[in-house]
Structure formats: structure tokens, C-alpha cells
Design a protein around this motif. Structure first.
Motif, short mmCIF file in Angstrom:
data_model
loop_
_atom_site.label_atom_id
_atom_site.label_comp_id
_atom_site.label_asym_id
_atom_site.label_seq_id
_atom_site.Cartn_x
_atom_site.Cartn_y
_atom_site.Cartn_z
N THR A 113 0.82 -1.22 0.00
CA THR A 113 0.00 0.00 0.00
C THR A 113 0.85 1.27 0.00
O THR A 113 0.63 2.19 -0.81
CB THR A 113 -0.94 0.00 1.23
N THR A 114 1.83 1.33 0.88
CA THR A 114 2.66 2.55 0.97
C THR A 114 3.43 2.79 -0.32
O THR A 114 3.48 3.93 -0.82
CB THR A 114 3.63 2.44 2.15
N ASP A 162 0.96 3.86 -3.07
CA ASP A 162 0.44 5.21 -2.79
C ASP A 162 1.48 6.28 -3.14
O ASP A 162 1.17 7.26 -3.84
CB ASP A 162 0.07 5.33 -1.31
N TYR A 163 2.70 6.11 -2.67
CA TYR A 163 3.71 7.15 -2.89
C TYR A 163 4.18 7.19 -4.34
O TYR A 163 4.57 8.26 -4.85
CB TYR A 163 4.88 6.96 -1.92
N TRP A 192 1.44 9.36 -5.72
CA TRP A 192 1.53 10.76 -5.30
C TRP A 192 2.73 11.47 -5.95
O TRP A 192 2.67 12.70 -6.15
CB TRP A 192 1.67 10.85 -3.78
N HIS A 198 -1.45 5.63 -11.63
CA HIS A 198 -2.78 6.07 -11.18
C HIS A 198 -3.79 4.93 -11.29
O HIS A 198 -4.63 4.74 -10.41
CB HIS A 198 -3.24 7.27 -12.00
N TYR A 219 -3.20 2.37 -8.59
CA TYR A 219 -3.68 2.94 -7.31
C TYR A 219 -5.20 2.78 -7.21
O TYR A 219 -5.73 2.38 -6.17
CB TYR A 219 -3.27 4.40 -7.23
N THR A 253 -6.45 0.56 -4.04
CA THR A 253 -6.76 1.32 -2.83
C THR A 253 -8.19 1.06 -2.34
O THR A 253 -9.10 0.81 -3.16
CB THR A 253 -6.57 2.84 -3.06
N ASP A 264 -9.75 6.07 -1.90
CA ASP A 264 -9.12 6.99 -2.87
C ASP A 264 -9.12 8.40 -2.29
O ASP A 264 -10.17 9.03 -2.12
CB ASP A 264 -9.89 6.96 -4.19
N GLN A 265 -7.94 8.90 -1.94
CA GLN A 265 -7.83 10.20 -1.27
C GLN A 265 -7.37 11.32 -2.20
O GLN A 265 -7.03 12.41 -1.72
CB GLN A 265 -6.85 10.08 -0.10
N ARG A 266 -7.36 11.09 -3.50
CA ARG A 266 -6.80 12.10 -4.42
C ARG A 266 -7.58 13.42 -4.38
O ARG A 266 -6.99 14.49 -4.52
CB ARG A 266 -6.76 11.54 -5.85
#
Length: 837
Positions: free
Chosen positions: A340-341, A344-345, A348, A363, A366, A370, A373-375
Motif C-alpha cells: 500500500t505505501t 500510494d507514494y 503521489w 494512477h 492505485y 486502494t 481513494d484520497q486524491r
């Protein structure tokens, strides 16, 4: 619209509003002068040959020879018609090319995102621009996402400027380039009212540079024109001295001048180049300047980018290496929580609206993996663009609660260099990414950082980063690419790969693609250590250039040019722009290439198929060979016309005025279409693409080729003058002698046009090359010849008599001997050749 993540309130103009704006403000185009039909006709009527015909027509009217005057008028119409047809075809072809070269623009209309030709943009349109795109109108930003623009075309400043709807300067301008992010702008000025339009220096107004071949042909025609004036005066003076008949002497001089002027040569060159570019356009190769066709055939080195050119540019995420668990994960395991990390990074660290294929893939992965989804919760508030040698990039995001994300990705060497790992760990990781690279994978390192204040370091390398792992992509070579490179090597052309990727990945992909001598490569950072002389040598012998930044690419291109190579550079990215511009032939990819790459290139391959470049090189070689054939044909056939007009006069033969202007213009009407229309349609000879490229500096005819054409012309002259004497010896009248000479010259002309289809293969072999125009032109010529000989009104006008079977047979035999001897020369050449032609 969802692909661009654009606010819903931006709906754009309706169709009615577009029409209203267009009526009020016009179209988005800086008008340039195009030659209309009347302008083309006026240019044609200023040609020396037409001026001569007008002069002769006037003389015939003044002396009462109205039949000859009428024929001259018909000849003027015919010559003008042929020239107009050729010029108009060239003009139409170039206009089609211009349309295809026009970039598309993305606009929002009726709440829908659509692509339109840039000239259709109207004031009030909402245009979308993103990384790598050229801006095609002036406007005010109404929405943006991490947007920066390069305004060097207006300001001269090479650095990027960040702009947004909230910044003090929220305006962007036509002719500038989007460097990063995305922006929506409302159009406020188009066409001549834009900033660049007011400056008045549009790209379309820049004069096209003459190619070496164009310059050589102009010089040749100029000297022939000078020779024509001199010979005209000489013949006029000598004829007047002999006859004391001013008008008859003037007509003799003008006839001579007509026979000397090789006006077909520049017409042929223009026609060949324009139609060559048009034919390539139909094959998916857009050429911006028709003279590039000539240069294509001289290409000695092809410098190609790797991604998207040799490879498919699919950038499939194949593998993930997570440093925390020290494990390699394949695609079916990407939903493992331990990843996950890293995922995610990796996302980002990419652009929020991705342009690069790898970032788009990150993208997508992700989205699939995920659970939250925090985009939309995070905003990019600071960015360090892709830079460094090797390169990396860093993005800083924050949400409404002030929580920050600092993510970096880049070349593994760059990410390891800024990480907090010790050297032992770094060495293990270096061995890992090198192993990936040797299998042809593209590897990026990913890292994260924490920085609580807003006092960010000036350089991203000054952050303290925690290494997270590697994202490993596979971009396979395109299908059939090995066969393409085999064709290139067979044509005697070198291949060099110039890429930003690392050496191991590049060497693996290059080997899979069939590129040879890939054992030793050179990194962009190593170039600075070489002197100019050393660099030329290194550039010549090295095949793989890796970790290349824009300045390094440009350095290699210039070194190869200084070495005397004719360089074609293939690229699709913003960073390829300088190298594309510097190369003799910049080649951009049409589907996946950026607008700046297309703008800098001289040639665009619409479907990104490298085989189309091979097609272009073959076309360049065919066109150059056919131009030479046409010119050699023109020279060879002009010689007997010149000498048949002049020698009887200077030698005091019984019929000194064997040809009048009507005979010469008839032959000019035969020669014009033959050289510029028929030869232009000649297919490529066998083995053309198995020969090494010619030198770009070669003259259009070397001494040997010019000598062959002169000897061919002299041989035909000997045959024609033999026919002259044979007719006299057999009691022929002036009309009968003229008929023999005229008929022999016409048959020799027909045979010469067939023999000169190849200067190596036999005329029988050439019959296998399908060119429907040859039988048509030959058929029409023979119909006209027999009409002149055997239809009395025509015979009287041309002052000839009909020929009986033995005379006609003798004429054909003399023409055959005077031309077909060249087949023996070609036979000996084939037998003694060791070049494997």
C-alpha cells in the motif's frame, strides 16, 4: 470531461455562440499569402520560354505568317497549361500538407471535451492545455492544476512560469508551451490579434531554405540561360551576315535560344518534390517542407529514442519491489496490503493529471488497489520538477487538516543517492535494479519524506528521504521492429539509440529489436569529459547513448553532423525538441508525440510506425534518382536539338534552316511532360534500398554522369545529321530532308526516354516497372508525329513531306542505333560491376 477532472460549471460555448463569435472576430489564423490561380499563371507567363514564344508570335504576325502565329499561340496555351497543371498540383499537394500539419486543440463546448483544428478556435472558447502542448490562442486561465508554461518564444526567457486563476499573471499566449500540469483558459484573442500575431513573425512567414540540390539546379539553369543569350546573338548575327534578312535571322536566333533553354529542369524539381511529399502524406508520413524529401534519401544515421519509438510505449507495470518486506511482487499480488505505501507514494509522486504513460499506469494501479481513494482530499501545493542527472521529481500534497504527503520518484540511482540507506544496502539494491534492467525492464525508485515547515529546501535532493522500493515497468519492442532495422542496415544506414533510460534496460531492448553493436554504451554525464574532436569520434562509433538529457542529445546530434553524417532524429517528448530541430531531419511521432516535438520536427509519422521512415527514405532515394534521370534526359535531348539547329547554318549545308520555331516547340511540348510528369511517376529501381546513401553534398550530376548525357546527346546528333545527309544523298527536297531529320529526332527522343529509365538495368528489365504514363505519352507523341507526316494540312504547316516505308524504316533504324548503343554500355557495366547492385 471526466478524464480531465474539470469542474462541472465550465460548460463552454454552444454551437450558436461559436458561430456568433466567428462572425464577429473571424478565424484563428494569421493569414499568409497563397498563390492563387492568377498569380500562378502570371509567374508562368514570366518564364523565359513563354517570353520567347510571345516574341516569335509577334514577329510572325508582323510578317503576315498567321498560321505560324496561330500555332505559336496554341503552343503558348499548351506550355502554359502544362506548367499550370504542374504548379497547381504542387500547390494543392502543399496545401494538403499544411492542413495536416495544423495542430489540434482541445476545447470544451456544450459541456463536452472535443478536439478541433486550431484555426476553428473562437473568442470565448474554453481551451484545455496540458504538459507538452503548444498553446494556440491568447486567453485567461479559469482553472488549473500544477500548471507552468514556457514563454521563451515571446520573452526569450527559458525558465518555466507557474500560473493559475489566482495568480497575479493569469494570462497565457499563443505560441508558448505548457511545461507541466493542466489549465483551462478562456480565449480572448485569436489570429492576428494574439500577441505573436501582432509581432508579425509567424512561423509560416519564414522563408524556406533552399536545399543544396535546388541551389545547384538554379545555378545550372542560370548558366544555360546566359549561354542561350550568347548563342542567340551569335546565330542572329551570323545568319544576318549570310542572308541580310533581318526577320529570318531573328527567327533563327530565337529558335536557337528556345533549343538551349532547359526550363523543364526547375519545373521538374518542384513537381517531383511537392508530389513526393504529397504521396508520402497519403502513406501517413507528413513532411512540412517538400525539400526534406531530397534530404531523406541521403540519411546516413538514424538516431532514435527508445520509448514509444522502438518500444510500444505501453508501460505495463510488471513488478513491484517493496523494501520494507524485501520481496518482489508480480502483478497478481499488487493487492497485498504490504504494498500500500509503495503504490500510494508512487502515485503521489506522479502528476495529478498524468501525461506520461508510466504515471497513467501508476494512477490506474492505485485506483484498483486502494480501499480509500484520497486524491480529491489532497491538493498539490509545491512541486520539484523532473531534473537532475540522473533525474528525479518530488511532489508535496496537503489536505484540509494540514496533513502532508512528500513523495519522490525517479531513476534508481537518483533515489538511492538521496535516501538514508547505508552503502551496503545501496549496493544490494543497485545489483537488484541492474538485474531488472538487463532483462529490459524500466525501473523507477520511490521514496517519501517528512518536512513539517514551509521553509522548503531549494533543491529536492536536500530532503531526507526514506527509500520505499522499486516500480518495474516493461515496455516491449514493437512487433516487426527487427525487420524495420534490418531494412535500415541493408540500406547502409547506421542506427543509434539516444534515450533517457539506463544502460542495462536500453541494451536489452535494443538487442531484442535487432540493433547491432550494443555492447558498449555512453552515459550523458560522460560527454563533458570529451573534446570536440574526441566527441566526434565517440559519437561515430557508439551505438547506445543512455541517461541522455536534452543538452546531451543535442551535443551528439551536432557531433555527428560535424563528422559529415546526414542525421535523422526520432523523438516524441518535450526534451527531444532541441535535437529534433538540430538534426537534418527531425522525425516526430504523430500519435504519442508532444506538440513541441511535432513543431520542432520536419517530418511527422502519423501512426508512430518506424517502418514509415524507411518508406520515406526509399521515396527520397527514388525521387532523387528520378530527378537525375529527368535531367540527364533533358540534357541528352537538348544537345541534338541545339546542334541540328546550328550546325547546318555554321557549316553552310544546303538547307541551313532545317528547323523553325514550330519544330522546336513541338519537341519542347513532348519533352516537358516526359521529364516532369512521366519520370516523376517512375517506381523505385531494384536494389535501391540495398545501396549506401549518397552524400548530401553531391552535385545533381557528377562529371561521369554529365559525360554520359553529353555522349548520348552527341550520338543522337550524329544519327540525326546522318539522316540529314542520307536524305540529301537520295535526292531529298528540303521538306523531305526536314521530315527525315524531324522523324529521326522524335524516335530517338522516345527511345532515349525508355533507355534512361535505368542507367544500370536493361531496357527490357525496365519494362517490368509499371508506369502507365509512359505508353500514354509515347502513344500521343506517335499519333501527333504521324499526323504531321501524313495529314496534308499538318504536313504543309510543318513544311515536311510524308515518308515512304523505306524512309520511315531508315529513320527508325538510325534512331535505334544512335540510342540503343547505350544498352551495350549498361551490359558491360553489369558484367564488370562488383558492387552487387
Amino acid at each position: 470531461m471526466t478524464n480531465y477532472n474539470i469542474p462541472k460549471h465550465l460548460k463552454g460555448l454552444s454551437e450558436a455562440e461559436v458561430n456568433t463569435s466567428r462572425e464577429k472576430y473571424g478565424i484563428n489564423k494569421i493569414e499568409t499569402e497563397h498563390s492563387g490561380a492568377w498569380a500562378i499563371l502570371w509567374e508562368i507567363l514570366k518564364e523565359p520560354m513563354l517570353i520567347l514564344l510571345f516574341a516569335i508570335s509577334i514577329i510572325y504576325v508582323l510578317v503576315g505568317d498567321y498560321g505560324e502565329a496561330l500555332f505559336m499561340f496554341v503552343a503558348i496555351v499548351a506550355v502554359s497549361g502544362i506548367s499550370f497543371y504542374q504548379d497547381n498540383r504542387s500547390k494543392k499537394a502543399l496545401e494538403e500538407l499544411e492542413k495536416l500539419n495544423e495542430p489540434l486543440s482541445t476545447v470544451i463546448r456544450n459541456s463536452q471535451v472535443e478536439k478541433i483544428p486550431s484555426h476553428e478556435i473562437v473568442v470565448g472558447d474554453l481551451c484545455i492545455t496540458e504538459e507538452g502542448k503548444m498553446i494556440n490562442a491568447d486567453g485567461r486561465i479559469v482553472h488549473s492544476n500544477d500548471y507552468s508554461v514556457n514563454e521563451a518564444s515571446l520573452t526569450g526567457e527559458s525558465f518555466s512560469v507557474f500560473k493559475s486563476a489566482d495568480s497575479e499573471d493569469k494570462y497565457i499566449y499563443s505560441g508558448t508551451i505548457s511545461v507541466s500540469g493542466l489549465a483551462v483558459f478562456e480565449v480572448e484573442a485569436i489570429g492576428k490579434n494574439t500577441k505573436i500575431g501582432k509581432i508579425g513573425e509567424s512561423i509560416s512567414s519564414i522563408q524556406e531554405e533552399s536545399s543544396p540540390l535546388q541551389i545547384q539546379i538554379r545555378q545550372f539553369v542560370k548558366w544555360m540561360a546566359v549561354a542561350g543569350i550568347f548563342i542567340f546573338l551569335l546565330v542572329w548575327g551570323y545568319s544576318y551576315f549570310q542572308s541580310h534578312n533581318f526577320v529570318a535571322s531573328l527567327l533563327n536566333g530565337l529558335t536557337m535560344a528556345m533549343s538551349v533553354l532547359p526550363e523543364e529542369i526547375p519545373v521538374a524539381f518542384t513537381t517531383f518534390m511537392a508530389l513526393g511529399a504529397w504521396k508520402l502524406m497519403r502513406e501517413g508520413v507528413i513532411i512540412k517542407r517538400s525539400s526534406v524529401v531530397e534530404t531523406l534519401g541521403s540519411t546516413t544515421v538514424i538516431c532514435t529514442d527508445k520509448t514509444g519509438t522502438i518500444t510500444e510505449n505501453s508501460m505495463h507495470l510488471s513488478t513491484l519491489y517493496d523494501y520494507g518486506s524485501n520481496k518482489i511482487y508480480v502483478e497478481t499480488e499488487f493487492d497485498n496490503p504490504k504494498l500500500t505505501t509503495l503504490i500510494d507514494y508512487a502515485m503521489w509522486s506522479s502528476e495529478p493529471v498524468p501525461f506520461d504513460p508510466m504515471e497513467k499506469t501508476l494512477h490506474q494501479v492505485y485506483e484498483k488497489t486502494t480501499r480509500d481513494d484520497q486524491r480529491k482530499q489532497y491538493e498539490l501545493f509545491h512541486e520539484y520538477p523532473l531534473e537532475g542527472k540522473p533525474p528525479m521529481m518530488t511532489h508535496l500534497f496537503r489536505n484540509d487538516d494540514g496533513i502532508r504527503i512528500i513523495a519522490a520518484k525517479g531513476a534508481p540511482e537518483a533515489i538511492l543517492a538521496v535516501s538514508s540507506l547505508d552503502e551496503v544496502e545501496k549496493d544490494k539494491l543497485r545489483a537488484l535494479y541492474k538485474a531488472f534492467g538487463k532483462e529490459g525492464f524500466r525501473v523507477l525508485g520511490v521514496a517519501k519524506s517528512v518536512f513539517p515547515t514551509d521553509d522548503f529546501p531549494e533543491k529536492q535532493q536536500d530532503f531526507e528521504f526514506d527509500f520505499l522500493g522499486f516500480v518495474v515497468f516493461y515496455d516491449p519492442p514493437k512487433k516487426g521492429i527487427e525487420n524495420v532495422f534490418k531494412k535500415i542496415y541493408d540500406a547502409g544506414i547506421q542506427v543509434k539509440v539516444i534515450t533517457g533510460d539506463n544502460a542495462d534496460t536500453t541494451a536489452s531492448i535494443a538487442a531484442q529489436a535487432g540493433i547491432v553493436n550494443t555492447a558498449v554504451g555512453l552515459n550523458g554525464s560522460d560527454l563533458a569529459a570529451y573534446s570536440e574532436e574526441q566527441l566526434m569520434s565517440v559519437a561515430e562509433r557508439t551505438v547506445l547513448f543512455t541517461r541522455m538529457f536534452p543538452e546531451a542529445k543535442l551535443t551528439v546530434i551536432n557531433a555527428l553532423k560535424k563528422k559529415g553524417e546526414v542525421v535523422a532524429m526520432l523523438g516524441d517528448g518535450v526534451n527531444d525538441g532541441p535535437a529534433l530541430k538540430a538534426a537534418h531531419i527531425g522525425v516526430a511521432m504523430g500519435s504519442k508525440g508532444t506538440e513541441i516535438a511535432k513543431a520542432a520536427a520536419a517530418l511527422v509519422i502519423t501512426n508512430d510506425d518506424l517502418d514509415k521512415l524507411v518508406l520515406g527514405i526509399a521515396a527520397g532515394r527514388r525521387i532523387y534518382a528520378n530527378i537525375k534521370k529527368a535531367i540527364q534526359y533533358i540534357i541528352s535531348i537538348h544537345i541534338p536539338i541545339i546542334l541540328t539547329v546550328s550546325l547546318p547554318l555554321f557549316l553552310g549545308w544546303i538547307y541551313p534552316q532545317i528547323f523553325s520555331p514550330v519544330h522546336v516547340i513541338f519537341m519542347e511540348l513532348v519533352m516537358g511532360p516526359t521529364c516532369s510528369i512521366v519520370y516523376e511517376s517512375e517506381p523505385m529501381e531494384m536494389n535501391t534500398m540495398l545501396k549506401p546513401p549518397r552524400s548530401l553534398g553531391d552535385t545533381f550530376l557528377n562529371i561521369k554522369e554529365l559525360a554520359i548525357s553529353i555522349i548520348q546527346g552527341l550520338a543522337i546528333t550524329a544519327g540525326v545529321l546522318f539522316a540529314y545527309q542520307w536524305a540529301i544523298q537520295n535526292g531529298g527536297s528540303e521538306e523531305n530532308t526536314r521530315a527525315m531529320v524531324f522523324t529521326t529526332l522524335i524516335f530517338a527522343n522516345i527511345l532515349l526516354s525508355l533507355v534512361n529509365r535505368s542507367f544500370y538495368y536493361s531496357v527490357f528489365e525496365s519494362f517490368k516497372y509499371k508506369n502507365i504514363l509512359f505508353p500514354i505519352v509515347i502513344g500521343v507523341t506517335l499519333i501527333l508525329l504521324f499526323s504531321i507526316l501524313y495529314i496534308q494540312p499538318f504536313a504543309r504547316f510543318f513544311e515536311v513531306t510524308d515518308l515512304n516505308a523505306s524512309e520511315l524504316g531508315m529513320s527508325i533504324a538510325i534512331a535505334s542505333v544512335s540510342v540503343l548503343w547505350f544498352e551495350l554500355y549498361k551490359f558491360v557495366k553489369r558484367k564488370t560491376s562488383t558492387g552487387g547492385k
